[in-house]
Design a protein around this motif. Sequence first.
Motif, PDB file in Angstrom:
ATOM      1  N   ASP A 210       0.779  -1.233  -0.065  1.00 20.38           N
ATOM      2  CA  ASP A 210       0.188   0.027  -0.104  1.00 20.38           C
ATOM      3  C   ASP A 210       0.947   1.153  -0.010  1.00 20.38           C
ATOM      4  OD1 ASP A 210      -2.195  -1.688   0.067  1.00 20.38           O
ATOM      5  OD2 ASP A 210      -2.296  -1.409   2.116  1.00 20.38           O
ATOM      6  N   LEU A 211       1.964   1.353   0.740  1.00 15.40           N
ATOM      7  CA  LEU A 211       2.976   2.301   0.847  1.00 15.40           C
ATOM      8  C   LEU A 211       3.587   2.559  -0.671  1.00 15.40           C
ATOM      9  CD1 LEU A 211       4.358   1.712   4.152  1.00 15.40           C
ATOM     10  CD2 LEU A 211       2.997   3.774   3.577  1.00 15.40           C
ATOM     11  N   ASP A 212       3.991   1.545  -1.246  1.00 17.05           N
ATOM     12  CA  ASP A 212       4.468   1.810  -2.470  1.00 17.05           C
ATOM     13  C   ASP A 212       3.638   2.245  -3.664  1.00 17.05           C
ATOM     14  OD1 ASP A 212       7.224   0.694  -1.648  1.00 17.05           O
ATOM     15  OD2 ASP A 212       6.384  -1.532  -2.209  1.00 17.05           O
ATOM     16  N   GLY A 213       2.313   1.801  -3.251  1.00 14.80           N
ATOM     17  CA  GLY A 213       1.312   2.515  -4.331  1.00 14.80           C
ATOM     18  C   GLY A 213       1.135   3.870  -4.225  1.00 14.80           C
ATOM     19  N   LEU A 214       1.553   4.419  -2.914  1.00  9.92           N
ATOM     20  CA  LEU A 214       1.159   5.934  -2.757  1.00  9.92           C
ATOM     21  C   LEU A 214       2.283   6.617  -3.355  1.00  9.92           C
ATOM     22  CD1 LEU A 214       0.247   5.944   1.150  1.00  9.92           C
ATOM     23  CD2 LEU A 214      -1.130   6.187  -0.728  1.00  9.92           C
TER      24      LEU A 214
ATOM     25  N   ARG B 151      12.866  -5.383   4.736  1.00  9.94           N
ATOM     26  CA  ARG B 151      12.514  -4.047   4.450  1.00  9.94           C
ATOM     27  C   ARG B 151      11.455  -3.581   5.191  1.00  9.94           C
ATOM     28  NH1 ARG B 151       8.857  -2.273  -0.515  1.00  9.94           N
ATOM     29  NH2 ARG B 151       9.209   0.167  -0.449  1.00  9.94           N
ATOM     30  N   MET B 152      11.568  -2.364   5.659  1.00  8.54           N
ATOM     31  CA  MET B 152      10.372  -1.597   6.571  1.00  8.54           C
ATOM     32  C   MET B 152      10.293  -0.190   6.031  1.00  8.54           C
ATOM     33  SD  MET B 152      12.489  -1.235  10.226  1.00  8.54           S
ATOM     34  CE  MET B 152      10.817  -0.248  10.793  1.00  8.54           C
ATOM     35  N   ILE B 153       9.391   0.784   6.416  1.00  3.49           N
ATOM     36  CA  ILE B 153       9.398   1.906   5.976  1.00  3.49           C
ATOM     37  C   ILE B 153       8.709   2.732   7.211  1.00  3.49           C
ATOM     38  CG2 ILE B 153       7.956   3.756   4.719  1.00  3.49           C
ATOM     39  CD1 ILE B 153       7.866   1.761   2.410  1.00  3.49           C
ATOM     40  N   TYR B 154       9.346   3.874   7.771  1.00  2.30           N
ATOM     41  CA  TYR B 154       8.969   4.733   8.843  1.00  2.30           C
ATOM     42  C   TYR B 154       8.249   5.892   8.093  1.00  2.30           C
ATOM     43  CZ  TYR B 154      12.229   2.794  12.171  1.00  2.30           C
ATOM     44  OH  TYR B 154      12.876   1.917  13.146  1.00  2.30           O
ATOM     45  N   MET B 155       7.339   6.351   8.740  1.00  2.00           N
ATOM     46  CA  MET B 155       6.362   7.337   8.385  1.00  2.00           C
ATOM     47  C   MET B 155       6.017   8.377   9.471  1.00  2.00           C
ATOM     48  SD  MET B 155       3.051   4.872   8.245  1.00  2.00           S
ATOM     49  CE  MET B 155       4.123   3.501   8.062  1.00  2.00           C
ATOM     50  N   ASN B 156       5.903   9.800   9.060  1.00  2.00           N
ATOM     51  CA  ASN B 156       5.825  10.617  10.118  1.00  2.00           C
ATOM     52  C   ASN B 156       4.019  10.802  10.234  1.00  2.00           C
ATOM     53  OD1 ASN B 156       4.736  12.256   7.826  1.00  2.00           O
ATOM     54  ND2 ASN B 156       6.424  13.287   7.798  1.00  2.00           N
ATOM     55  N   ARG B 157       3.613  11.833  10.866  1.00  2.00           N
ATOM     56  CA  ARG B 157       2.209  11.771  11.329  1.00  2.00           C
ATOM     57  C   ARG B 157       1.642  11.941   9.996  1.00  2.00           C
ATOM     58  NH1 ARG B 157       0.010  16.258  15.067  1.00  2.00           N
ATOM     59  NH2 ARG B 157       1.081  17.631  13.430  1.00  2.00           N
TER      60      ARG B 157
ATOM     61  N   LEU C 142       7.311  12.217   3.628  1.00  2.00           N
ATOM     62  CA  LEU C 142       6.414  11.564   4.695  1.00  2.00           C
ATOM     63  C   LEU C 142       6.872  10.171   4.852  1.00  2.00           C
ATOM     64  CD1 LEU C 142       3.141  12.365   2.519  1.00  2.00           C
ATOM     65  CD2 LEU C 142       4.025  13.667   4.243  1.00  2.00           C
ATOM     66  N   TYR C 143       7.752   9.640   4.043  1.00  2.00           N
ATOM     67  CA  TYR C 143       8.328   8.065   4.372  1.00  2.00           C
ATOM     68  C   TYR C 143       9.656   8.086   3.802  1.00  2.00           C
ATOM     69  CZ  TYR C 143       3.047   7.682   3.454  1.00  2.00           C
ATOM     70  OH  TYR C 143       1.906   7.752   3.505  1.00  2.00           O
ATOM     71  N   TRP C 144      10.273   7.049   4.682  1.00  2.00           N
ATOM     72  CA  TRP C 144      11.574   6.808   4.284  1.00  2.00           C
ATOM     73  C   TRP C 144      11.968   5.383   4.580  1.00  2.00           C
ATOM     74  CZ3 TRP C 144      10.311  10.302   7.866  1.00  2.00           C
ATOM     75  CH2 TRP C 144      10.556  10.093   9.224  1.00  2.00           C
ATOM     76  N   GLU C 145      12.958   4.802   3.828  1.00  2.00           N
ATOM     77  CA  GLU C 145      13.238   3.270   3.903  1.00  2.00           C
ATOM     78  C   GLU C 145      14.251   3.058   4.895  1.00  2.00           C
ATOM     79  OE1 GLU C 145      11.974   0.854   1.683  1.00  2.00           O
ATOM     80  OE2 GLU C 145      10.809   2.073   0.172  1.00  2.00           O
ATOM     81  N   ASP C 146      13.928   1.887   5.384  1.00  3.13           N
ATOM     82  CA  ASP C 146      14.901   1.218   6.381  1.00  3.13           C
ATOM     83  C   ASP C 146      14.647  -0.307   6.347  1.00  3.13           C
ATOM     84  OD1 ASP C 146      16.727   1.067   8.386  1.00  3.13           O
ATOM     85  OD2 ASP C 146      15.854   2.710   9.697  1.00  3.13           O
ATOM     86  N   THR C 147      15.567  -0.878   7.068  1.00  4.67           N
ATOM     87  CA  THR C 147      15.619  -2.319   7.246  1.00  4.67           C
ATOM     88  C   THR C 147      15.775  -2.860   8.795  1.00  4.67           C
ATOM     89  OG1 THR C 147      17.937  -2.610   7.331  1.00  4.67           O
ATOM     90  CG2 THR C 147      16.847  -2.931   4.990  1.00  4.67           C
ATOM     91  N   TYR C 148      15.259  -4.051   8.998  1.00  6.78           N
ATOM     92  CA  TYR C 148      14.989  -4.670  10.401  1.00  6.78           C
ATOM     93  C   TYR C 148      15.730  -5.844  10.144  1.00  6.78           C
ATOM     94  CZ  TYR C 148      10.973  -7.373   9.253  1.00  6.78           C
ATOM     95  OH  TYR C 148       9.988  -8.037   8.820  1.00  6.78           O
ATOM     96  N   ILE C 149      16.194  -6.677  11.445  1.00  3.07           N
ATOM     97  CA  ILE C 149      16.828  -7.808  11.378  1.00  3.07           C
ATOM     98  C   ILE C 149      15.583  -8.657  11.927  1.00  3.07           C
ATOM     99  CG2 ILE C 149      18.534  -9.508  12.147  1.00  3.07           C
ATOM    100  CD1 ILE C 149      19.507  -7.459  10.348  1.00  3.07           C
ATOM    101  N   HIS C 150      15.226  -9.716  11.094  1.00  2.97           N
ATOM    102  CA  HIS C 150      14.226 -10.759  11.336  1.00  2.97           C
ATOM    103  C   HIS C 150      14.916 -11.859  12.655  1.00  2.97           C
ATOM    104  CE1 HIS C 150      11.354 -13.904  11.333  1.00  2.97           C
ATOM    105  NE2 HIS C 150      10.535 -13.102  10.296  1.00  2.97           N
ATOM    106  N   PRO C 151      14.072 -11.805  13.690  1.00  2.00           N
ATOM    107  CA  PRO C 151      14.418 -12.575  14.886  1.00  2.00           C
ATOM    108  C   PRO C 151      14.743 -13.881  14.586  1.00  2.00           C
ATOM    109  CG  PRO C 151      12.034 -11.928  15.030  1.00  2.00           C
ATOM    110  CD  PRO C 151      12.556 -11.279  13.765  1.00  2.00           C
ATOM    111  N   GLN C 152      14.148 -14.716  13.765  1.00  2.00           N
ATOM    112  CA  GLN C 152      14.454 -16.064  13.490  1.00  2.00           C
ATOM    113  C   GLN C 152      15.561 -16.304  12.420  1.00  2.00           C
ATOM    114  OE1 GLN C 152      10.627 -17.599  12.006  1.00  2.00           O
ATOM    115  NE2 GLN C 152       9.670 -17.301  14.048  1.00  2.00           N
TER     116      GLN C 152
END
Length: 235
Positions: free
Chosen positions: A33-37, A63-69, A47-57
């Motif tokens: 949905d975010l990519d569609g925007l 990939r993940m995306i941060y967003m402001n209000r 409004l948005y910026w890309e980041d990553t997170y480490i999967h616990p398993q």
Amino acid sequence: MKNLVIMKDSQAVTSSLDVADTFEKNHQHVLRDLDGLKEGVQNWTDLYWEDTYIHPQNKQPYRMIYMNRDGFALLAMGFTGKRALQFKLKYIQAFNAMESRVKDASLMSPEDIMIATLEAQKEFKANLRLVQDDVADLKQEINLSRLQKSHLSKLVRANAMAAVGGKKSNAYKKLYRVAISEHWREIKNYFNVASYEEIPKLKFEDAMDIAGMWNPSIELAYEIKRLNSQVELEV
């Protein structure tokens, strides 16, 4: 549950992971949905910026995306339902509270900041309990899973087939679909829903028990008996 809103680069933000978790959505669908925007929002990077997170398993970066209000508000416009509205309001309140604390912090002494931080933590814990209660209520309203709907449908079809006497019976062609329709109608009436797909997920076992006790109505049972007692004329 993670904090709804956090500070990142001196800005109050939330993440696609937290949105997916709170609204009970697949994270990949939130990213979709975010990519569609991107196509219709010219200031997407504001409004948005890309980041990553480490999967616990598997310890792999994803990939993940941060967003402001404003970014969250734009994304959440597509989330519907009474519970969704309540969660939207909680997010907005969390953004406002975090941004207010940032502004106040610039005018406070280190001691005042420490006191305010402790008070904020207490407030957050209290709000977290409320959100967790809402999540528990939301889970009660989540519809049946695909697998649960499949199991329930198979049971309804099997009951209807047994009621008409099997595929080789005289009643099968005329009344099998009628039996299925009547069966579903009784289940829907019991749960007071327009479609069996709206039955709450946590009520699946109840639905299976109710379906297991089904018998055709007197009118339908009589018609089935009448048709099956007929002797087909030999050609």
